[in-house]
Write a protein that holds these residues in place. Structure first.
Motif, mmCIF file in Angstrom:
data_model
loop_
_atom_site.group_PDB
_atom_site.id
_atom_site.type_symbol
_atom_site.label_atom_id
_atom_site.label_comp_id
_atom_site.label_asym_id
_atom_site.label_seq_id
_atom_site.Cartn_x
_atom_site.Cartn_y
_atom_site.Cartn_z
ATOM 1 N N ALA B 4 0.865 -0.877 -0.072
ATOM 2 C CA ALA B 4 -0.129 -0.497 -0.528
ATOM 3 C C ALA B 4 1.003 1.262 0.070
ATOM 4 N N LEU B 5 0.600 2.229 -0.547
ATOM 5 C CA LEU B 5 1.012 3.322 -0.563
ATOM 6 C C LEU B 5 0.157 4.762 -0.176
ATOM 7 N N PHE B 6 0.139 5.171 0.605
ATOM 8 C CA PHE B 6 0.091 6.400 1.304
ATOM 9 C C PHE B 6 0.901 7.328 1.117
ATOM 10 N N HIS B 7 0.049 8.788 0.807
ATOM 11 C CA HIS B 7 1.299 9.518 0.631
ATOM 12 C C HIS B 7 0.954 11.191 1.207
ATOM 13 N N VAL B 8 1.384 11.032 1.920
ATOM 14 C CA VAL B 8 0.767 12.216 2.979
ATOM 15 C C VAL B 8 0.605 13.533 2.659
ATOM 16 N N PRO B 9 0.697 13.784 1.360
ATOM 17 C CA PRO B 9 0.084 15.264 1.016
ATOM 18 C C PRO B 9 -1.184 15.000 1.103
ATOM 19 N N ALA B 10 -1.914 14.151 0.726
ATOM 20 C CA ALA B 10 -3.482 13.179 0.234
ATOM 21 C C ALA B 10 -4.013 13.143 1.781
ATOM 22 N N ALA B 11 -2.811 12.608 2.650
ATOM 23 C CA ALA B 11 -3.307 12.752 4.081
ATOM 24 C C ALA B 11 -3.506 13.979 4.346
ATOM 25 N N CYS B 12 -2.658 14.931 3.938
ATOM 26 C CA CYS B 12 -2.865 16.422 4.465
ATOM 27 C C CYS B 12 -4.295 16.805 4.025
ATOM 28 N N LEU B 13 -4.599 16.788 2.749
ATOM 29 C CA LEU B 13 -5.838 17.312 2.065
ATOM 30 C C LEU B 13 -6.642 17.196 2.427
ATOM 31 N N LEU B 14 -6.501 15.303 3.597
ATOM 32 C CA LEU B 14 -8.158 14.788 3.981
ATOM 33 C C LEU B 14 -8.163 15.523 5.789
ATOM 34 N N VAL B 15 -7.563 15.635 6.850
ATOM 35 C CA VAL B 15 -7.483 16.721 7.401
ATOM 36 C C VAL B 15 -7.979 18.202 7.217
ATOM 37 N N ALA B 67 -7.202 20.558 -3.615
ATOM 38 C CA ALA B 67 -7.546 19.259 -3.697
ATOM 39 C C ALA B 67 -5.620 18.660 -4.249
ATOM 40 N N ALA B 68 -6.264 17.258 -4.649
ATOM 41 C CA ALA B 68 -5.184 16.302 -4.267
ATOM 42 C C ALA B 68 -5.632 15.513 -5.321
ATOM 43 N N PRO B 69 -4.384 15.168 -6.430
ATOM 44 C CA PRO B 69 -4.441 14.541 -7.416
ATOM 45 C C PRO B 69 -4.669 12.926 -6.937
ATOM 46 N N PHE B 70 -5.451 11.419 -7.148
ATOM 47 C CA PHE B 70 -5.305 10.650 -6.557
ATOM 48 C C PHE B 70 -5.065 9.744 -7.475
ATOM 49 N N THR B 71 -4.639 8.409 -7.729
ATOM 50 C CA THR B 71 -4.431 7.324 -9.388
ATOM 51 C C THR B 71 -4.593 5.731 -8.038
ATOM 52 N N LEU B 72 -5.352 5.344 -9.137
ATOM 53 C CA LEU B 72 -5.222 3.644 -8.331
ATOM 54 C C LEU B 72 -4.938 3.058 -9.168
ATOM 55 N N GLN B 73 -4.789 0.834 -9.009
ATOM 56 C CA GLN B 73 -4.552 0.496 -9.534
ATOM 57 C C GLN B 73 -5.379 -0.708 -9.450
ATOM 58 N N LYS B 74 -7.218 -0.436 -9.009
ATOM 59 C CA LYS B 74 -7.623 -1.113 -9.922
ATOM 60 C C LYS B 74 -8.718 0.607 -9.986
ATOM 61 N N VAL B 93 -11.322 17.300 -3.855
ATOM 62 C CA VAL B 93 -10.887 18.118 -3.484
ATOM 63 C C VAL B 93 -12.645 18.763 -2.443
ATOM 64 N N ALA B 94 -12.280 19.875 -2.510
ATOM 65 C CA ALA B 94 -12.323 20.454 -0.902
ATOM 66 C C ALA B 94 -13.031 22.106 -2.063
ATOM 67 N N LEU B 95 -14.838 22.042 -2.222
ATOM 68 C CA LEU B 95 -15.033 23.003 -1.978
ATOM 69 C C LEU B 95 -15.213 24.033 -1.657
ATOM 70 N N GLU B 96 -15.539 25.322 -1.936
ATOM 71 C CA GLU B 96 -16.725 26.443 -0.726
ATOM 72 C C GLU B 96 -17.820 27.044 -2.153
ATOM 73 N N ALA B 97 -19.172 26.500 -1.694
ATOM 74 C CA ALA B 97 -20.080 26.382 -2.254
ATOM 75 C C ALA B 97 -21.372 27.572 -2.253
ATOM 76 N N ASP B 98 -22.212 28.058 -2.698
ATOM 77 C CA ASP B 98 -23.785 28.284 -2.306
ATOM 78 C C ASP B 98 -24.462 27.168 -1.883
ATOM 79 N N PRO B 99 -24.866 27.103 -0.509
ATOM 80 C CA PRO B 99 -25.230 26.435 0.494
ATOM 81 C C PRO B 99 -26.369 26.185 -0.122
#
Lengths: 675, 297
Positions: B4-15, B67-74, B93-99
């Protein structure tokens, strides 16, 4: 199965009295009788008749029913044939636990549940022989059955045994009466709730009896939530049905992409639990899920999703792995959307129930929004079907989340009240279709005015309108308006004679986008059909003395095959004839025989009527929401009591006579038989 | 199977996304639109019925926050559009939008679109914060995914699963001028730079803590009786919406779609947000140690 004596029980009783040889109480079962199929009458000399009845304060004095709420009066009514046979005799009435014929033959002793029999002097006249057997003291029992089966016996010779010459309502295959426990209350089992996730869209909230290890395989009830809802918002269903013996699983539902996605999660969660019952939750459910008894309940988009999921299997678009189509015994949609329309959002060949909230501010039922009209799914269902409409219930009142009830309109129902009503109907539905208790079917069509149990809300705001249609095998359609659109012709090919005015026959689809009362919209307020739907009926103005007369097809002339005359009707919303007097609309239901004799009963005499529409505004001008149909089922025996000379083998027409002004929608005129 | 690969920046985005999703919403500058069903009143029936109009001049997407890109193996199936294409890669992605456009309802809702691709919303975003998965496969699209994630709009109310390329094209061409939010260079850079260690993320976390909301609790179910979980529930109820998969756990759920057998990565990602949320779950035969999913960014 309840053995309603083939309609006019007195005829059968009289026939039996003539043909049955006298028999002693010790008589052995004859060899010929032993070869009879299950349920055939096997106890020679005993008269199998209808006795259980609901007493009425005025004519027709009683109606034949089988279900009684615990704590309420249980009555008996002797029919005319028995009265004639027994007049002048002192007899004993017994209320005993149900036994089938073999059990009765093994032990004929009468053990009354009240402590002893009641005595009655049979007198002339029907009303004098309507007798209260119990004011409500008999215990409903403490098992997981909703009904306690009872047999009612007239011990003619007063020897304390079921013997020749006695009458019994019961024995055979089914009880004569069922004493129902208070449905909204929890059942006998403590409930365990556990939440787990097996991955994306496989989050499941599972409820099951705490003593499941001691129980046999349980039916499975799957709950699929709606859009913006949560799978943990259905405790009221989960705890309640699990306490009565079900395994309930509410799952995460992928509703945002749409109905197909939602149906996929219903299917995948059902599959997952069935496939992994040996391991999930530590294996507590291993071998405990009866995959042949499954109910799907869905809410809003999830409500449409469960119907679509069933259709996907039926059409072969989805092939289940761990169950099969026939294992789905009940599909229930709570305030469903109708995105996919007549070819995809439908549950065919399975019992279907619909819930509609009159105050729903989301799936709101307005004429401008076809996908918001819940009744369309109900109309497409072609097997046994039920509709429960609650005035004042909002969309969010059906779940137990903490957000708004998403309601608009007057006299709104609280979540608590709504849930009590849900329990009162879901439990009988589940007990009927998953546990095989057909006696509780009465809970799903009898009007509250004459059949209201304990623990239901007392608020006057609570109006519940019920539609019920048994499967085709139990009904003879006289006119469902699906063919022969001429207004003088029924769908069964017979004549329809009308003296009402403004009669229009057509599809039940409001032809504009508002509920405003407009001259060019005779089907105003009708939301039973949308684009592509075919559900049709008639609307008309009624006035006192005006009639509709439906000629019976040949197959309907012998009424002994049937137990009820049935129809469904609605008051037309916002019509001046409706708004002039808001209240229950009454009518007379009559039968005519070949000699012109007329038997008649007023619907209100049987505690039935047609409610006024929910008094909600918007959707155009005026007050009143969508037309809500209600089924009226008239006990044939009660109806014919008004004309003792009526020839029940030669009925010619059903007649509806109106007693007040109104604008009425009408459909599904039929003769029906109880299970 | 690769490790498994778990990239730090993607996790950071999730946080960051999780923290950000519960902070005080910025004032909404758009004109009032369709009310949420909860706010429905008599007279609103028609608006609710047709879902209102999303085709207004002002863009419904206000800002690309992260925004953070991802790629999948499957791959897994993207059920948010009619063609249900397989997803090999894309953007978180995380967006600010009209509620007003985010409020859940049973009837048709506006559909979040980037370019001509529907985005899978992980949360409803009733506070105006939307976390979404935007599938993008350069091998198929032949266009840089970065471009796709820089053009956001809301379609008229519909079911995403009923929209295909032609429908999206027609919807986009019908948009009035200004209805598409084009992500500028500065906004793009900021969105791409957002990390757990970022000042903005720390600020968001501080805001959340001041409100008594532990973002880690959002990965737990509403039955969790812990103080942070109760606080999270309060925050969610303030949103007036279901904790339909709390934003973070929902996002992770989306990533760990069973079709891609990527539950392992989800479990790993949850480490930072509350491992107990995973530990209390019964997940038989679920691979945890390894995952074919690789998140890069």
């Amino acid at each position: 199965m309840i053995h309603k004596q083939p309609s006019l029980g007195w005829l059968a009783c009289a026939a039996l009295a003539l043909v049955c040889p006298a028999a002693t109480s010790q008589q052995a079962l004859p060899a010929s009788a032993q070869a009879l199929p299950p349920g055939a009458r096997q106890i020679a000399g005993v008269h199998y008749v209808e006795l259980a009845a609901r007493a009425l304060p005025t004519a027709p004095w009683a109606e034949r029913v089988d279900a009684f709420w615990e704590g309420y009066s249980l009555s008996l009514a002797l029919d005319e044939a028995q009265i004639a046979r027994l007049a002048g005799l002192q007899v004993d009435f017994y209320v005993v636990d149900h036994k089938d014929d073999a059990q009765w033959l093994a032990n004929r002793a009468l053990v009354d549940l009240r402590g002893g029999p009641s005595t009655h002097l049979v007198q002339a006249g029907f009303a004098a022989n309507v007798v209260e057997l119990d004011p409500g003291n008999i215990f409903g029992g403490d098992g997981e059955r909703l009904s306690r089966g009872l047999d009612i016996v007239v011990d003619v010779d007063r020897d304390g045994t079921l013997s020749s010459g006695d009458c019994i309502d019961g024995a055979g295959r089914a009880p004569g009466a069922g004493l129902l426990k208070t449905a909204p209350l929890n059942g006998p089992y403590q409930v365990v709730e556990q939440i787990y996730s097996a991955g994306t869209w496989l989050g499941q909230d599972v409820y099951y009896p705490a003593n499941i290890a001691q129980l046999g395989p349980r039916p499975l009830v799957v709950v699929s939530h709606g859009n913006g809802h949560n799978y943990q918002w259905y405790d009221h269903i989960g705890f309640h049905l699990a306490s009565w013996g079900c395994i309930v699983m509410s799952h995460t539902n992928n509703t945002v992409p749409g109905i197909v996605s939602a149906s996929t999660t219903t299917l995948s969660n059902t599959e997952y639990l069935l496939a992994n019952q040996a391991t999930v939750l530590g294996g507590v459910l291993a071998g405990k899920i009866d995959r042949t008894r499954i109910a799907w309940i869905g809410h809003s988009r999830g409500g449409e999703g469960v119907a679509h999921a069933h259709n996907r299997i039926r059409t072969g678009a989805y092939a289940p792995v761990n169950f099969q189509l026939s294992d789905i015994k009940l599909v229930s949609s709570i305030a469903p959307t109708d995105f996919l329309g007549p070819t995809s959002s439908l549950a065919l060949g399975v019992a279907y129930s619909l819930w509609t909230g009159g105050a729903d501010a989301d799936v709101n039922g307005c004429a401008d929004c076809d996908l918001c009209q819940t009744f369309q799914l109900h109309e497409r269902a072609n097997f046994e079907r039920y509709s429960i409409s609650l005035h004042g219930a909002g969309h969010g009142a059906f779940h137990n989340g903490s957000a708004s009830t998403v309601a608009t309109g007057p006299c709104q129902l609280s979540r608590t009240d709504t849930h009590l009503v849900m329990k009162a109907y879901f439990l009988p539905m589940v007990k009927h279709h998953l546990f095989g208790e057909p006696i509780v079917e009465e809970c799903l069509w009898r009007h509250w005015n004459g059949f209201r149990g304990f623990s239901l809300p007392s608020t006057p705001c609570l109006v519940v309108d019920l539609m019920f249609r048994p499967p085709a095998s139990r009904r003879l359609v006289v006119d469902d308006f699906q063919t022969n659109p001429a207004t003088n012709l029924t769908s069964s090919g017979t004549s329809l004679v009308a003296t009402v005015t403004g009669l229009v026959e057509g599809v039940f689809n409001d032809n504009d986008t508002v509920f405003t009362d407009l001259a060019g919209d005779p089907m105003n307020g009708m939301t039973l059909a949308g684009p592509g739907d075919v559900s049709a009926g008639i609307v008309f103005d009624s006035a006192p003395g005006q009639r509709l007369s439906f000629e019976l097809p040949a197959a309907g002339r012998d009424l002994r095959r049937y137990t009820h005359v049935s129809l469904r009707a609605a008051q037309a919303t916002r019509d001046p004839l409706t708004t002039a007097v808001l209240g229950e609309h009454d009518m007379e239901v009559a039968l005519l025989d070949g000699a012109g004799r007329r038997a008649v009963v007023r619907a209100s005499a049987l505690s039935m009527g047609i409610s006024e529409p929910y008094q909600r505004t918007a959707c155009g001008t005026g007050t009143g929401w969508a037309n809500e149909f209600e089924t009226i089922r008239v006990d044939l025996e009660a109806l014919l009591r008004s004309e003792p000379a009526f020839d029940a083998t030669d009925a010619r027409s059903i007649e509806l006579e109106f007693v007040s002004n109104g604008r009425i929608g009408l459909d599904e005129v039929a003769l029906e038989v109880d299970p | 199977m690769k490790k498994a690969l778990f990239h730090v920046p993607a996790a950071c985005l999730l946080v960051a996304a999780a923290t950000w999703a519960v902070r005080e919403p910025a004032p909404v500058r758009l004109p009032e639109r369709q009310p949420a069903p909860d706010a429905a009143q008599d007279g609103d029936a028609r608006k609710i019925a047709d879902g209102g109009s999303a085709l207004e001049a002002a863009p419904g997407v206000l800002r690309l926050v992260a925004a953070a890109p991802f790629t999948l193996q499957k791959p897994y199936d993207h059920v948010w559009r009619l063609e249900t294409p397989q997803v090999w890669s894309g953007w978180l992605v995380a967006l600010e939008a009209d509620p007003a456009l985010c409020a859940p309802r049973q009837t048709a809702e506006p559909v979040l679109v980037a370019g001509l691709q529907t985005a899978a919303r992980v949360n409803h975003g009733v506070l105006g914060r939307v976390v979404a998965v935007l599938p993008c496969d350069e091998r198929l699209a032949g266009a840089p995914c970065a471009e796709l994630a820089r053009s956001w709009w809301w379609s008229a109310p519909a079911l995403p699963e009923q929209l295909d390329e032609a429908a999206l094209e027609a919807a986009r061409s019908a948009l009035p001028p200004g209805a598409i939010h084009a992500v500028g260079e500065a906004e793009w850079s900021a969105a791409r730079a957002r990390r757990r260690g970022d000042r903005s993320a720390r600020r968001d976390g501080a805001v959340a803590r001041r409100r008594g909301v532990d973002p880690r609790a959002r990965a737990r179910g509403p039955r969790d009786g812990s103080r942070p979980a109760r606080a999270a529930r309060r925050a969610l109820s303030e949103e007036g919406a279901a904790p339909l998969a709390a934003p973070l756990s929902g996002l992770l759920d989306e990533v760990r779609d069973p079709g891609i057998e990527a539950r392992g990565i989800a479990g790993r990602a949850l480490v930072g947000f509350g491992r107990r949320a995973v530990a209390r779950q019964d997940r038989p035969s679920e691979p945890r140690a390894e995952s074919p999913l690789a998140v890069v960014g």
